[in-house]
Structure formats: structure tokens, C-alpha cells
Motif scaffolding. Structure first.
Motif: not given
Length: 224
Positions: A94-112
Motif C-alpha cells: 500500500q505504501l509503494r502504491a501510494r508513494s514510491l518515494r515513501g517506499w524507497v525511504c522505508y527500505v532505506t530506513f529499515i536497512c539502516n
């Protein structure tokens, strides 16, 4: 660090409003004096909106966890942080569908967070599969057609790929099958995406290291 310079955690706080800056500064210095669950939510919310912050937030989270552990021997902040990460993970499509930027931020954050948080000097097992699942999603054909997602995939593999492979080598093999398939069937890949995928394939093949020749080739190509 030069005397008088702010700590890196404090420097990153400048992107928040004054009240939130004060909340985070207190969490770093006197965690028992603030609502640490609220602090976790503030950091996650900001990470989903600010891709620069999401790349560095793990360091701040680690500092707060260390401060709380020394002061109270508790893990309220870590628990709140992991709960929020799980909620966002469960709603990732749902996050990816709503906001690609938000999704990329989430993946970056969880990996961090995976990169910084340790239990007995080992990466957190609870994060291994969620991180893998996010990277697998970035390696799907519809994601590989978007340079933003390819860039995120490659950056995170540079950052945590070696650690992840040590935790579960089989899943890394499966991930790289997807990446190789994506590279070999470039129906909708941009030339930059192809270059990035080839670079990460060679990076892993070289034992998660960049050879001088590869560095010269890829980075001159990217700059061109």
C-alpha cells in the motif's frame, strides 16, 4: 570530532521543528524524561518523508537505545521502533502504491536500522527476513523499470548485502537470480539501471568488494 562541533545525531535534528528538536535532544541525553514510544514514531514518520534523514536515522536510533539501556536498562524505544517498522512492513505494498518515494525511504530506513542495531554484537534476526522481503520486492520486473527503485536496491546491497548473506545465504542466492534475470531480460531497463545491476552482480562476485578496475569503469560511466 572537533571540540564545539555538534554530534552527528544532533546535527540531523536540525530538520525538525523546534518542539521536536527538543524532544529528540532530550531522548539522546535523558531518555527517561520523554515518551520514547512517541520518539520512535516521530523518527519513523520523518524517515518515510525525508530520504536524506532515512539514510542516517539508524545512528540516532542506536544512540537513543544505548542511552536508555545505560539509564534504565530497558528497551521501550527499541520495542516501539520495531513495532512501527513491522506495521509499515505489513502495509508495504500500500505504501509503494501510494508513494514510491515513501517506499524507497522505508527500505532505506529499515536497512539502516538493520545495519546499526545489534544484539550481542550480531545483527537483529527479527529484521533479516523483512529486509530480504523488501529487497526482493525491489528486484521484481515492475520495480526494475524504475531507476529510483534500482538505485535503492543497489545502495542497500552495498550497505548490508554482506551482513545479510552471512545471516541467510540461500535467500541472497535467490535474490541474485532475480537480479540477473532482470539484467539479462532488459525489456524496460534504462541504461543506468542495467549498469547499476551489472555493478552489484560483480560487486558480490568479488566478495562484496569493488576492484579498482571496476570502480574506475562504473563510476566513470555513471559520471558520464
Amino acid at each position: 570530532m572537533v571540540m564545539g562541533e555538534p554530534r552527528r545525531e544532533e546535527y540531523k535534528i536540525q530538520s525538525f521543528d523546534a518542539a521536536t528538536q527538543q524532544l529528540l535532544k532530550t531522548a539522546l541525553k535523558d531518555p527517561g524524561a520523554v515518551d520514547l514510544e512517541k520518539v520512535a514514531n516521530v523518527i519513523v514518520d520523518h524517515s518515510l518523508q525525508d530520504c536524506v534523514f532515512s539514510k542516517e536515522a539508524g545512528r540516532m536510533c542506536y544512540a537513543i537505545i544505548q542511552a536508555e539501556s545505560k539509564q534504565a536498562g530497558q528497551s521501550v524505544f527499541r520495542r516501539g521502533l520495531l513495532n512501527r517498522l513491522q506495521q509499515e512492513y505489513q502495509a508495504r505494498e500500500q505504501l509503494r502504491a501510494r508513494s514510491l518515494r515513501g517506499w524507497v525511504c522505508y527500505v532505506t530506513f529499515i536497512c539502516n536500522i538493520f545495519d546499526y542495531l545489534r544484539v550481542n554484537n550480531m545483527p537483529m534476526m527479527a529484521l533479516v527476513n523483512p529486509v530480504y522481503d523488501c529487497l526482493f520486492r525491489l528486484a521484481q520486473p515492475d520495480s526494475l523499470s524504475k531507476e529510483e527503485e534500482v538505485d535503492c536496491l543497489v545502495l542497500q546491497l552495498h550497505r548490508v548485502g554482506e551482513q545479510l548473506e552471512k545471516m541467510n545465504g540461500q535467500r541472497m542466492d535467490e535474490l541474485f537470480v532475480l537480479i540477473r534475470d532482470g539484467f539479462l531480460l532488459p525489456t524496460c531497463l534504462s541504461s543506468l539501471a542495467q549498469l547499476l545491476l551489472l555493478e552489484i552482480i560483480e560487486f558480490r562476485a568479488a566478495g562484496w568488494k569493488t576492484t579498482p578496475a571496476a570502480h574506475k569503469y562504473y563510476y566513470s560511466e555513471v559520471s558520464d
